[in-house]
Every structure is written in C-alpha cells, then in structure tokens.
Design a protein around this motif. Structure first.
Motif, PDB file in Angstrom:
ATOM      1  N   TYR A  27       0.832  -1.202   0.000  1.00  0.00           N
ATOM      2  CA  TYR A  27       0.000   0.000   0.000  1.00  0.00           C
ATOM      3  C   TYR A  27       0.861   1.245   0.000  1.00  0.00           C
ATOM      4  O   TYR A  27       2.053   1.198   0.304  1.00  0.00           O
ATOM      5  CB  TYR A  27      -0.949   0.005   1.210  1.00  0.00           C
ATOM      6  CG  TYR A  27      -0.258   0.198   2.540  1.00  0.00           C
ATOM      7  CD1 TYR A  27      -0.115   1.474   3.097  1.00  0.00           C
ATOM      8  CD2 TYR A  27       0.244  -0.872   3.255  1.00  0.00           C
ATOM      9  CE1 TYR A  27       0.514   1.667   4.329  1.00  0.00           C
ATOM     10  CE2 TYR A  27       0.872  -0.696   4.483  1.00  0.00           C
ATOM     11  CZ  TYR A  27       1.006   0.572   5.007  1.00  0.00           C
ATOM     12  OH  TYR A  27       1.628   0.757   6.220  1.00  0.00           O
ATOM     13  N   VAL A  33      -5.043   8.591   3.370  1.00  0.00           N
ATOM     14  CA  VAL A  33      -5.665   7.629   2.461  1.00  0.00           C
ATOM     15  C   VAL A  33      -4.679   6.493   2.187  1.00  0.00           C
ATOM     16  O   VAL A  33      -3.571   6.727   1.691  1.00  0.00           O
ATOM     17  CB  VAL A  33      -6.109   8.277   1.133  1.00  0.00           C
ATOM     18  CG1 VAL A  33      -6.695   7.221   0.182  1.00  0.00           C
ATOM     19  CG2 VAL A  33      -7.117   9.386   1.383  1.00  0.00           C
ATOM     20  N   THR A  35      -3.813   3.629  -0.108  1.00  0.00           N
ATOM     21  CA  THR A  35      -4.079   3.105  -1.444  1.00  0.00           C
ATOM     22  C   THR A  35      -3.491   1.707  -1.510  1.00  0.00           C
ATOM     23  O   THR A  35      -2.268   1.540  -1.450  1.00  0.00           O
ATOM     24  CB  THR A  35      -3.461   4.007  -2.531  1.00  0.00           C
ATOM     25  OG1 THR A  35      -4.021   5.316  -2.416  1.00  0.00           O
ATOM     26  CG2 THR A  35      -3.741   3.464  -3.919  1.00  0.00           C
ATOM     27  N   THR A  37      -2.272  -1.199  -3.394  1.00  0.00           N
ATOM     28  CA  THR A  37      -1.787  -1.307  -4.767  1.00  0.00           C
ATOM     29  C   THR A  37      -1.619  -2.735  -5.264  1.00  0.00           C
ATOM     30  O   THR A  37      -1.654  -2.974  -6.468  1.00  0.00           O
ATOM     31  CB  THR A  37      -0.440  -0.578  -4.910  1.00  0.00           C
ATOM     32  OG1 THR A  37       0.504  -1.150  -3.984  1.00  0.00           O
ATOM     33  CG2 THR A  37      -0.585   0.916  -4.647  1.00  0.00           C
ATOM     34  N   LEU A  68      -8.880   6.537   5.240  1.00  0.00           N
ATOM     35  CA  LEU A  68      -9.768   6.065   4.190  1.00  0.00           C
ATOM     36  C   LEU A  68      -8.969   5.102   3.317  1.00  0.00           C
ATOM     37  O   LEU A  68      -7.739   5.048   3.409  1.00  0.00           O
ATOM     38  CB  LEU A  68     -10.300   7.228   3.360  1.00  0.00           C
ATOM     39  CG  LEU A  68     -11.230   8.186   4.109  1.00  0.00           C
ATOM     40  CD1 LEU A  68     -11.621   9.355   3.207  1.00  0.00           C
ATOM     41  CD2 LEU A  68     -12.466   7.457   4.624  1.00  0.00           C
ATOM     42  N   VAL A  69      -9.659   4.357   2.466  1.00  0.00           N
ATOM     43  CA  VAL A  69      -8.991   3.343   1.647  1.00  0.00           C
ATOM     44  C   VAL A  69      -9.368   3.527   0.180  1.00  0.00           C
ATOM     45  O   VAL A  69     -10.542   3.706  -0.149  1.00  0.00           O
ATOM     46  CB  VAL A  69      -9.388   1.927   2.112  1.00  0.00           C
ATOM     47  CG1 VAL A  69      -8.804   0.865   1.195  1.00  0.00           C
ATOM     48  CG2 VAL A  69      -8.955   1.694   3.548  1.00  0.00           C
ATOM     49  N   ARG A  70      -8.358   3.454  -0.670  1.00  0.00           N
ATOM     50  CA  ARG A  70      -8.561   3.457  -2.121  1.00  0.00           C
ATOM     51  C   ARG A  70      -8.004   2.122  -2.635  1.00  0.00           C
ATOM     52  O   ARG A  70      -6.793   1.936  -2.725  1.00  0.00           O
ATOM     53  CB  ARG A  70      -7.830   4.618  -2.777  1.00  0.00           C
ATOM     54  CG  ARG A  70      -8.051   4.686  -4.291  1.00  0.00           C
ATOM     55  CD  ARG A  70      -7.387   5.909  -4.918  1.00  0.00           C
ATOM     56  NE  ARG A  70      -7.954   7.138  -4.356  1.00  0.00           N
ATOM     57  CZ  ARG A  70      -7.264   8.055  -3.660  1.00  0.00           C
ATOM     58  NH1 ARG A  70      -5.976   7.886  -3.441  1.00  0.00           N
ATOM     59  NH2 ARG A  70      -7.845   9.129  -3.201  1.00  0.00           N
ATOM     60  N   VAL A  72      -6.867   0.098  -5.313  1.00  0.00           N
ATOM     61  CA  VAL A  72      -6.455   0.009  -6.712  1.00  0.00           C
ATOM     62  C   VAL A  72      -6.312  -1.464  -7.108  1.00  0.00           C
ATOM     63  O   VAL A  72      -6.597  -1.841  -8.241  1.00  0.00           O
ATOM     64  CB  VAL A  72      -5.137   0.785  -6.935  1.00  0.00           C
ATOM     65  CG1 VAL A  72      -4.613   0.599  -8.346  1.00  0.00           C
ATOM     66  CG2 VAL A  72      -5.352   2.259  -6.630  1.00  0.00           C
ATOM     67  N   ALA A  77     -10.465  -4.494  -3.944  1.00  0.00           N
ATOM     68  CA  ALA A  77     -11.737  -3.880  -4.331  1.00  0.00           C
ATOM     69  C   ALA A  77     -12.871  -4.897  -4.250  1.00  0.00           C
ATOM     70  O   ALA A  77     -13.960  -4.592  -3.725  1.00  0.00           O
ATOM     71  CB  ALA A  77     -11.632  -3.303  -5.731  1.00  0.00           C
ATOM     72  N   LEU A  90     -14.142   3.522   2.083  1.00  0.00           N
ATOM     73  CA  LEU A  90     -13.781   3.903   0.717  1.00  0.00           C
ATOM     74  C   LEU A  90     -13.591   5.394   0.564  1.00  0.00           C
ATOM     75  O   LEU A  90     -14.416   6.191   1.017  1.00  0.00           O
ATOM     76  CB  LEU A  90     -14.833   3.402  -0.269  1.00  0.00           C
ATOM     77  CG  LEU A  90     -14.871   1.893  -0.458  1.00  0.00           C
ATOM     78  CD1 LEU A  90     -16.066   1.495  -1.310  1.00  0.00           C
ATOM     79  CD2 LEU A  90     -13.572   1.386  -1.065  1.00  0.00           C
ATOM     80  N   ALA A  91     -12.480   5.757  -0.074  1.00  0.00           N
ATOM     81  CA  ALA A  91     -12.158   7.168  -0.321  1.00  0.00           C
ATOM     82  C   ALA A  91     -12.912   7.658  -1.538  1.00  0.00           C
ATOM     83  O   ALA A  91     -13.187   6.930  -2.440  1.00  0.00           O
ATOM     84  CB  ALA A  91     -10.656   7.339  -0.516  1.00  0.00           C
TER      85      ALA A  91
END
Length: 91
Positions: A27, A33, A35, A37, A68-70, A72, A77, A90-91
């Motif tokens: 990540y 945030v 992310t 990856t 928050l979490v994105r 990718v 997901a 979720l971001a």
C-alpha cells in the motif's frame, strides 16, 4: 483460519509467511488515504485464504488509524465489495 499478519510499516506492506513462502499486500499512504496497490499470494500457497487475511488486516489497520482506503488492487476492491462492514472506508 486466524493468522497473525505482520504490518511492515517501513516497507508499507502487510506480510505473511506460510511454508517458507512470503505473501504480501502493498500500500501507499498519503493524506490519510491508504491506497492498496497489490495483493500477492504465490500459487504454491494459494487457495488458503491468505489474501483475505492480508486484506482484512490492512482494512482493520486503516480503520484503527482513521484512514480512508482506495483499493487500486482488484482483489482488495472485490473484498470490500463483498464485505459491507468495510465499505464506509472507501475514499
């Protein structure tokens, strides 16, 4: 199975060793945030729920830190999509 996933903050990843094989969730963290990856579980230890445990550990860590979490990573997901209790991250 409950695994004691390790959070390697220096490498910004979550790790698990099984049968001498390393699995990871990578990540990036910026402005609160996380992310996600990449989630990598080698085929030799696949199908054991390791990716799910890595993802759960990452999401629980994000919640505990107010991030928050994105996602990718397609696995992360999909995991969030299947687990409603994480969708508020979720971001």
């Amino acid at each position: 199975m409950s695994r004691a996933i390790q959070h390697n903050t220096a490498e910004r990843r979550f790790e698990w060793q099984e049968d001498g094989t390393l699995s990871v969730l990578d990540y990036e963290l910026q402005n609160g945030v996380m992310t996600i990856t990449h989630t990598g579980v080698p085929e030799s230890v696949g199908g054991r729920g390791i990716a799910g445990d890595l993802t759960r550990a990452a999401l629980d860590t994000a919640r505990a830190n107010g991030w928050l979490v994105r996602p990718v990573c397609s696995y992360a997901a999909a995991y969030i999509g299947r687990h409603e209790k994480y969708q508020d991250l979720l971001a």
